[in-house]
Design a protein around this motif. Structure first.
Motif: not given
Length: 188
Positions: A105, A108-109, A111-112, A115-116, A119, A169, A172, A175-176
């Motif tokens: 996890k 994954m955070i 990765k997010h 992504e931010i 963006e 955002l 995203i 999701s976090i």
């Protein structure tokens, strides 16, 4: 002056009364302050709400407001508390602040967060706003790398109005939060 626990109880009772009113079941911190008689700052109530959310008694509906504010709703567990008067602590996270988020996890955070950054690079915002957002993202990245990350603080940063105010955002950020909060509620 009332204690934090008494203020939380007042908030839960108020949210429980709102629950039966359909779309009115959601409310903001100013609405809570206005209707509970709590005389304190928004930050104080936000701290109380964070703890109630970590205990699973309330939930935050972040996607409902683009302006950066949070909209709160009581959960079934919160309604049970109001009816029975007993708080059930799911695990020690609510009183120790420790939340066990798996390494998968965490990845994954991270990765997010990348992504931010992507963006933000694509967005057409002022340099000042871009720098503020990147500073918050950098703080989150730094805290995640700590040996025992302070997840409650990370959640507060993820819910920062500066981040919440950027529509691109929203998904995203949700999701976090969705990766962190279940870890706070699961009993070990």
């Amino acid at each position: 002056m009332s204690s934090a626990a008494e203020d939380q109880d007042s908030i839960l009772r108020y949210l429980a009364t709102r629950f039966g009113y359909g779309n009115q079941r959601f409310c903001t911190i100013p609405t809570i302050l206005k209707n509970t008689g709590i005389e304190a700052s928004n930050q104080y109530v936000l701290a109380l709400m964070d703890e109630l959310e970590m205990s699973g008694l309330v939930m935050t509906r972040q996607a409902y407001r683009v302006s950066g504010g949070n909209v709160f709703q009581i959960t079934g567990k919160g309604i049970d508390f109001v009816r029975n008067g007993k708080r059930t602590v799911a695990n020690s996270a609510s009183w120790t602040g420790r939340i066990d988020v798996s390494e998968a996890k965490k990845a994954m955070i991270k990765k997010h967060l990348r992504e931010i950054r992507t963006e933000i690079d694509k967005s057409k915002m002022t340099n000042a706003k871009r720098c503020n957002i990147l500073a918050i993202v950098g703080a989150i990245e730094t805290l995640i790398e700590a040996p025992d990350p302070p997840w409650a603080e990370i959640l507060r940063l993820v819910r920062n109005p500066t981040l919440q105010g950027v529509l691109a955002l929203a998904g995203i950020l949700v999701s976090i939060v969705g990766l962190i909060l279940p870890a706070a509620r699961i009993s070990k």
